[in-house]
Enzyme design. Structure first.
Site, PDB file in Angstrom:
ATOM      1  N   ASP A   1     -92.961 -50.969 -82.667  1.00  0.00           N
ATOM      2  CA  ASP A   1     -91.419 -50.814 -82.480  1.00  0.00           C
ATOM      3  C   ASP A   1     -90.804 -51.609 -83.196  1.00  0.00           C
ATOM      4  OD1 ASP A   1     -92.227 -49.212 -80.432  1.00  0.00           O
ATOM      5  OD2 ASP A   1     -91.889 -50.805 -78.816  1.00  0.00           O
TER       6      ASP A   1
ATOM      7  N   GLU B   1     -92.538 -41.613 -84.851  1.00  0.00           N
ATOM      8  CA  GLU B   1     -92.277 -42.214 -86.120  1.00  0.00           C
ATOM      9  C   GLU B   1     -91.701 -41.317 -87.047  1.00  0.00           C
ATOM     10  OE1 GLU B   1     -96.536 -40.365 -86.116  1.00  0.00           O
ATOM     11  OE2 GLU B   1     -95.173 -41.098 -84.930  1.00  0.00           O
TER      12      GLU B   1
ATOM     13  N   ASN C   1    -100.299 -48.829 -84.766  1.00  0.00           N
ATOM     14  CA  ASN C   1     -99.925 -49.182 -83.382  1.00  0.00           C
ATOM     15  C   ASN C   1    -101.485 -49.511 -82.738  1.00  0.00           C
ATOM     16  OD1 ASN C   1     -97.472 -48.990 -82.864  1.00  0.00           O
ATOM     17  ND2 ASN C   1     -97.349 -46.607 -82.029  1.00  0.00           N
TER      18      ASN C   1
ATOM     19  N   ASP D   1     -91.784 -39.406 -92.513  1.00  0.00           N
ATOM     20  CA  ASP D   1     -92.732 -39.721 -91.223  1.00  0.00           C
ATOM     21  C   ASP D   1     -93.338 -40.708 -91.870  1.00  0.00           C
ATOM     22  OD1 ASP D   1     -94.535 -38.654 -88.999  1.00  0.00           O
ATOM     23  OD2 ASP D   1     -95.912 -39.086 -90.584  1.00  0.00           O
TER      24      ASP D   1
ATOM     25  N   HIS E   1     -97.985 -51.903 -79.844  1.00  0.00           N
ATOM     26  CA  HIS E   1     -97.160 -51.138 -79.713  1.00  0.00           C
ATOM     27  C   HIS E   1     -95.688 -51.999 -79.968  1.00  0.00           C
ATOM     28  CE1 HIS E   1     -98.712 -47.413 -78.573  1.00  0.00           C
ATOM     29  NE2 HIS E   1     -99.408 -48.048 -77.630  1.00  0.00           N
TER      30      HIS E   1
END
Length: 615
Positions: free
Chosen positions: A496, A523, A487, A479, A492
């Site tokens: 990404d 994630e 984010n 994780d 975002h």
């Protein structure tokens, strides 16, 4: 037109056959009626015997239940229990032993001790065939009779489990079982000792397995009757009774035979009379019949010629149509194997003439289709296993290019010979599309890693394979630390990009064939490590931490000191067992991941030993 007289003898013969068949059916009906009466009578006897067996066993079981009802007194005085058990053993010769199992299913008391030494200290384990009966008796509070099983003292036995309870104050507590151990041969001999008969055979079965036989010396009939027997709550027993020929002979009469003989004589006299009456009229119709046959033959030949001309025209049309088809059509004859027909598409699509293609197929068919000889042998044997089949093959053109070919094969038999009708079609585009769709169904669109569907499928597959090999299966659950803050702060698009870089780093850490990394969701990532133990899982986790550190991705809101993007890893490794499932491994790795995050993040945590047991 009147019926030809020449057919009259056949009609008479047919009439005689019908009468004979009717007599035979009547005879069979009478025999069947007598046999059904005998079967019904024997079924009544079998049902009565089965009821008698059940009643006698219930009486013996009741004595054991009465002994169990005195358990509060026996628990305080073993001598009293021993005396009562010994008295019951003297009264019932069927019992091998009377025993007490404590609440942990361990053998504590045995009476008599002599001859049962092998059972001392016996503890019922989950692998014991009677373990489910123990659980059922304990949970329901009702006695249970087991199926037959191998006694530790030797021989087959049946166990009658009666749950015992002690009352302490207002609490009723389970205190084990009172066991009545029966030897199967002794019990069944006693239950059926008075049921033997010289004119019938008896067999006592459990789930189709014979536990007792009492065969008559006379030859037995080919049929039998059966009646279910329920001992206690166990309904797996059946009493089978088969009569002897002597018993059947005593219940039958000669009436069916007398009826058949009388009817046959009457039918024979009637047919002889009809034959004599028809002989005179037969000669007068012979000429008319000959003329009729001649006219019919002329008409049949004319129809045959018209059919032949029509079929020739249809054959030419079919030949022209197959030559202009886009699909390759070829017909193979079997025994001997030969190419009977090739349409134009066969040789033109490969760049040969018909003669060249036939010659290559005769000398070296593998030059056109790799593995053709083996495939032709499969086709030859196909008619014995299935009628139609579809094969995926590859063919080689004259210029050396290879093309995929989907071949549909159908078996056909004509004039005593087997043929295979084969239709080939170039399916390159379909194969490419199917491969692309398969890849997309297992790939995550953002990271290019395998997706959650592929993870679930692969984990189950590897679990089953390694369970057969008894080899460990490792799993890492990862994780990205504080990714929501990442984010929220950087957007975002930056998130990404970071996930894509993490995915590349994870792929670079896998060194063995068979290891795979998947995007588990958001994630979260998962790494499947077939054959990896705990130490190997930690080694891979360490490589991942180093690879993520080398990315040097800035994280504006993280609890890690250096302010860079990090991951937390939970590791688990199990040798798959039948009572476990892949979900247990995922749960352990996920629990370890939670501990890693709770312990400060940017670290790896191995599943604790106590978590190695399934939930």
């Amino acid at each position: 037109m009147p019926t030809p007289i020449k057919q009259f003898p056949r009609l008479v013969l047919a009439l005689f056959c019908i009468l004979a068949l009717a007599l035979y059916l009547l005879w069979q009906a009478l025999l069947n009626a007598e046999q059904e009466q005998a079967r019904a009578r024997l079924q009544l006897e079998a049902d009565a015997l089965a009821h008698q067996i059940q009643t006698r066993f219930e009486q013996q079981a009741a004595t054991l239940v009465r002994l169990a009802e005195r358990w509060p007194q026996h628990r305080e005085s073993r001598d009293l229990w021993t005396a009562n058990a010994a008295q019951l053993l003297r009264d019932d010769d069927n019992l091998q032993a009377i025993e007490w199992l404590d609440a942990s299913f361990r053998m504590r008391w045995i009476e008599p001790l002599r001859g049962n030494e092998a059972a001392i200290g016996l503890t019922y384990k989950p692998t014991h065939p009677n373990y489910p009966f123990l659980l059922a008796a304990r949970d329901s509070g009702q006695p249970r009779l087991s199926n037959s099983f191998e006694l530790v003292q030797g021989g087959l036995g049946l166990a009658y489990y009666i749950p015992l309870h002690r009352i302490s104050g207002d609490v009723r507590r389970f205190d084990g079982f009172l066991l009545g151990i029966f030897r199967v041969e002794v019990l069944i001999n006693d239950l059926l000792s008075e049921l033997r008969a010289a004119d019938r055979s008896l067999r006592f079965e459990e789930n189709g397995k014979a536990l007792y036989r009492a065969e008559s010396d006379d030859q037995a009939a080919p049929w039998s009757v059966s009646s279910p027997v329920t001992l206690a709550d166990n309904s797996n027993f059946v009493l089978v009774m088969r009569p002897t020929d002597q018993l059947l002979a005593s219940t039958t009469t000669q009436l069916p035979l007398m009826v058949v003989i009388s009817g046959a004589l009457a039918a024979l006299l009637l047919c002889i009379s009809l034959m004599l009456a028809g002989r005179g009229a037969q000669r007068s119709q012979q000429l008319a019949r000959s003329n009729h046959q001649l006219q019919a033959e002329i008409k049949r030949r004319q129809e045959t010629e018209e059919t032949l001309q029509h079929n020739q025209a249809r054959l030419k049309l079919i030949h022209d149509m197959t030559d202009h088809s886009h699909d390759a059509l070829f017909i193979l004859g079997l025994e001997p194997l030969e190419v009977v027909y090739l349409n134009r598409t066969c040789w033109q699509s490969l760049g040969y003439s018909e003669a060249e293609l036939r010659e290559i197929l005769r000398i070296a068919p593998n030059d056109i289709m790799p593995g053709a000889i083996t495939w032709l042998k499969e086709l030859s044997s196909m008619i014995h296993s299935q009628g139609d089949a579809i094969y995926q093959k590859r063919v080689t053109r004259r210029d050396g290019q290879t093309r995929p070919l989907e071949v549909s094969v159908r078996h056909l038999r004509r004039l005593g010979r087997d043929y295979l009708i084969c239709v080939g079609r170039d399916n390159s585009e379909q194969l490419q599309l199917a491969a692309r769709l398969q890849q997309l169904s297992h790939q995550d669109g953002l990271t290019g890693l395998f997706n959650r569907r592929y993870f679930d499928k692969t984990l189950i597959s590897e679990w089953r394979r390694l369970r057969r090999e008894q080899t460990p299966l490792g799993l890492l659950m990862l994780d990205v630390d504080h990714f929501k803050h990442f984010n929220d702060e950087l957007g975002h698009q930056a998130g990404d990009d970071a996930l894509q870089q993490v995915a590349t780093a994870l792929n670079s850490c896998l060194m063995r064939e068979g290891d795979c990394v998947c995007r588990y969701g958001g994630e979260e990532f998962a790494v499947i490590l077939p054959g990896a133990g705990a130490s190997q899982c930690l080694q891979v986790a360490e490589r991942i931490h180093n690879a993520i550190a080398k990315l040097n991705i800035r994280h504006p809101h993280t609890t890690v000191e250096h302010g860079r993007l990090t991951v937390s890893i939970g590791a688990a490794s199990l040798i798959p067992q039948p009572q476990w499932s892949p979900h247990d491994l995922v749960h352990q790795a996920d629990t370890a991941l939670y501990q890693a995050k709770s312990g400060g993040r940017n670290r790896s945590q191995l599943s604790k030993p106590e978590e190695s047991q399934p939930r």
